[in-house]
Scaffold this motif. Structure first.
Motif, mmCIF file in Angstrom:
data_model
loop_
_atom_site.group_PDB
_atom_site.id
_atom_site.type_symbol
_atom_site.label_atom_id
_atom_site.label_comp_id
_atom_site.label_asym_id
_atom_site.label_seq_id
_atom_site.Cartn_x
_atom_site.Cartn_y
_atom_site.Cartn_z
ATOM 1 N N LEU A 179 -27.968 -22.828 9.566
ATOM 2 C CA LEU A 179 -29.112 -22.453 8.738
ATOM 3 C C LEU A 179 -29.003 -20.970 8.415
ATOM 4 C CD1 LEU A 179 -31.885 -23.119 7.466
ATOM 5 C CD2 LEU A 179 -32.912 -22.568 9.688
ATOM 6 N N THR A 180 -28.792 -20.639 7.135
ATOM 7 C CA THR A 180 -28.567 -19.241 6.754
ATOM 8 C C THR A 180 -29.477 -18.758 5.626
ATOM 9 O OG1 THR A 180 -26.817 -19.899 5.200
ATOM 10 C CG2 THR A 180 -26.132 -19.318 7.448
ATOM 11 N N ASP A 181 -30.166 -19.653 4.948
ATOM 12 C CA ASP A 181 -31.031 -19.264 3.839
ATOM 13 C C ASP A 181 -32.293 -18.593 4.387
ATOM 14 O OD1 ASP A 181 -32.976 -19.176 1.804
ATOM 15 O OD2 ASP A 181 -32.098 -20.904 0.790
ATOM 16 N N PRO A 182 -32.509 -17.317 4.069
ATOM 17 C CA PRO A 182 -33.687 -16.620 4.623
ATOM 18 C C PRO A 182 -35.005 -17.315 4.302
ATOM 19 C CG PRO A 182 -32.152 -15.030 3.711
ATOM 20 C CD PRO A 182 -31.644 -16.383 3.321
ATOM 21 N N ARG A 183 -35.120 -17.939 3.142
ATOM 22 C CA ARG A 183 -36.371 -18.630 2.801
ATOM 23 C C ARG A 183 -36.584 -19.847 3.692
ATOM 24 N NH1 ARG A 183 -35.236 -19.414 -3.453
ATOM 25 N NH2 ARG A 183 -33.238 -19.900 -2.464
ATOM 26 N N GLN A 184 -35.523 -20.589 3.960
ATOM 27 C CA GLN A 184 -35.635 -21.739 4.855
ATOM 28 C C GLN A 184 -35.915 -21.299 6.288
ATOM 29 O OE1 GLN A 184 -31.825 -23.710 3.925
ATOM 30 N NE2 GLN A 184 -33.020 -25.399 3.089
ATOM 31 N N ILE A 185 -35.288 -20.192 6.683
ATOM 32 C CA ILE A 185 -35.543 -19.653 8.025
ATOM 33 C C ILE A 185 -37.006 -19.281 8.164
ATOM 34 C CG2 ILE A 185 -35.070 -17.710 9.563
ATOM 35 C CD1 ILE A 185 -32.173 -17.770 8.489
ATOM 36 N N ALA A 186 -37.545 -18.575 7.168
ATOM 37 C CA ALA A 186 -38.943 -18.142 7.225
ATOM 38 C C ALA A 186 -39.889 -19.337 7.273
ATOM 39 C CB ALA A 186 -39.257 -17.264 6.011
ATOM 40 N N ALA A 187 -39.584 -20.383 6.505
ATOM 41 C CA ALA A 187 -40.435 -21.575 6.518
ATOM 42 C C ALA A 187 -40.391 -22.260 7.878
ATOM 43 C CB ALA A 187 -39.983 -22.538 5.422
ATOM 44 N N LEU A 188 -39.225 -22.294 8.486
ATOM 45 C CA LEU A 188 -39.091 -22.924 9.799
ATOM 46 C C LEU A 188 -39.833 -22.110 10.860
ATOM 47 C CD1 LEU A 188 -37.896 -25.267 11.321
ATOM 48 C CD2 LEU A 188 -35.749 -24.007 11.526
ATOM 49 N N VAL A 189 -39.732 -20.795 10.772
ATOM 50 C CA VAL A 189 -40.423 -19.921 11.723
ATOM 51 C C VAL A 189 -41.931 -20.172 11.676
ATOM 52 C CG1 VAL A 189 -41.040 -17.517 12.186
ATOM 53 C CG2 VAL A 189 -38.650 -18.139 11.809
ATOM 54 N N VAL A 207 -27.489 -9.258 9.397
ATOM 55 C CA VAL A 207 -28.434 -9.371 10.504
ATOM 56 C C VAL A 207 -29.836 -8.933 10.082
ATOM 57 C CG1 VAL A 207 -29.033 -8.378 12.752
ATOM 58 C CG2 VAL A 207 -26.717 -9.216 12.346
ATOM 59 N N SER A 208 -29.922 -7.872 9.292
ATOM 60 C CA SER A 208 -31.232 -7.364 8.874
ATOM 61 C C SER A 208 -32.014 -8.409 8.082
ATOM 62 C CB SER A 208 -31.065 -6.092 8.043
ATOM 63 O OG SER A 208 -30.259 -6.340 6.898
ATOM 64 N N ALA A 209 -31.331 -9.188 7.223
ATOM 65 C CA ALA A 209 -32.013 -10.212 6.439
ATOM 66 C C ALA A 209 -32.460 -11.373 7.323
ATOM 67 C CB ALA A 209 -31.102 -10.717 5.323
ATOM 68 N N LEU A 210 -31.642 -11.730 8.291
ATOM 69 C CA LEU A 210 -32.024 -12.788 9.230
ATOM 70 C C LEU A 210 -33.237 -12.363 10.047
ATOM 71 C CD1 LEU A 210 -28.445 -13.793 10.476
ATOM 72 C CD2 LEU A 210 -29.855 -14.997 8.781
ATOM 73 N N ALA A 211 -33.247 -11.097 10.437
ATOM 74 C CA ALA A 211 -34.387 -10.567 11.196
ATOM 75 C C ALA A 211 -35.651 -10.550 10.337
ATOM 76 C CB ALA A 211 -34.063 -9.167 11.700
#
Length: 263
Positions: A179-189, A207-211
């Motif tokens: 999972l690398t898409d920042p939008r999908q990560i944010a939705a999952l969070v 790393v900064s974008a993932l954070a």
């Protein structure tokens, strides 16, 4: 969706790293020297990589072949002054009680965290293992990995269903490699109660974008081992071609200084 409350987990030093101001950047070691060298670089915690441990031992990865090698590495490192998380594939068994026994062995030698993966097996199988481990060793941080994005098609409903089951079973953190898409990560969070772990990729966001997307733990997986192997191959090929190897490398004395003294 209403989820059952997660069991309250002990707040250990390792668990606290998942709730700090900055996400935990977790490098993965493959042997004693690499783990000690990473700890000496100031990383607050170090994990193992199942691929690296398997490759060093000459065994296949992800087929439950490296239980003893994983335990041996943990035994050599766990009592050292570093926070160690162990990649144990699926726990090296489909018997939850056997996985719990392995977890107790790890915790007894000082291991702080355990990574367990589902390999896309039915979610109930990993949930049962998580529950057994948390019952046996409540203070051991269990990071539950789903392979929906790593081995599957990244189906959102399946990912959420699996992570809900693992959180309900007591997982302290959840891991979605691939999972690398920042939008999908944010939705999952936004959906999760537990901190989200993602896998850094050189071809993905920094790393900064993932954070910024909300990931609380960013693992390097087998990247460091593969990078080291690649550097060794380049150096050997260069020497054969008459070139002097470039780039820094530790001296013999620096490496031996990482090793334990003779008994």
């Amino acid at each position: 969706m209403t989820r059952s409350p997660r069991p309250t987990a002990p707040v250990t030093a390792f668990a606290a790293l998942h709730h700090a101001d900055e996400p935990l950047l977790l490098p993965n070691a493959w042997d004693y020297a690499s783990a000690r060298a990473l700890a000496a670089q100031g990383f607050p915690a170090v994990a193992t990589t199942s691929l690296g441990v398997a490759a060093v031992a000459g065994l296949p990865d992800a087929v439950a072949a490296t239980r003893e090698e994983t335990l041996r590495l943990a035994l050599s490192l766990g009592s050292r002054p570093l926070l160690l998380s162990v990649d144990a594939e699926g726990g090296f068994s489909d018997d939850p009680d056997e996985v719990a026994r392995f977890a107790r062995e790890l915790y007894a030698v000082g291991v702080a965290g355990l990574n367990l993966e589902d390999g896309l097996a039915p979610a109930g199988r990993l949930a049962a293992k998580i529950a057994a481990v948390k019952k046996a060793v409540p203070a051991l941080f269990v990071n539950a990995r789903t392979d929906t994005h790593w081995l599957g098609d990244g189906d959102t409903a399946d990912t959420l269903s699996r992570l809900d089951a693992y959180q309900a079973a007591g997982a302290d953190g959840v891991f979605v490699p691939g999972l690398t898409d920042p939008r999908q990560i944010a939705a999952l969070v936004r959906h999760l109660d537990a901190p989200l772990n993602v896998l850094y990729s050189p071809t993905g966001p920094p790393v900064s974008a993932l954070a910024d997307a909300g990931a609380r733990r960013i693992s390097l997986g087998s990247l460091l081992y593969r990078t080291a192997l690649g550097a060794a191959l380049r150096a050997a090929a260069g020497i054969r071609a008459g070139r002097t190897p470039d780039g820094p490398s530790p001296s013999y004395d620096e490496v031996t200084a990482l090793l334990p003294p003779p008994r």
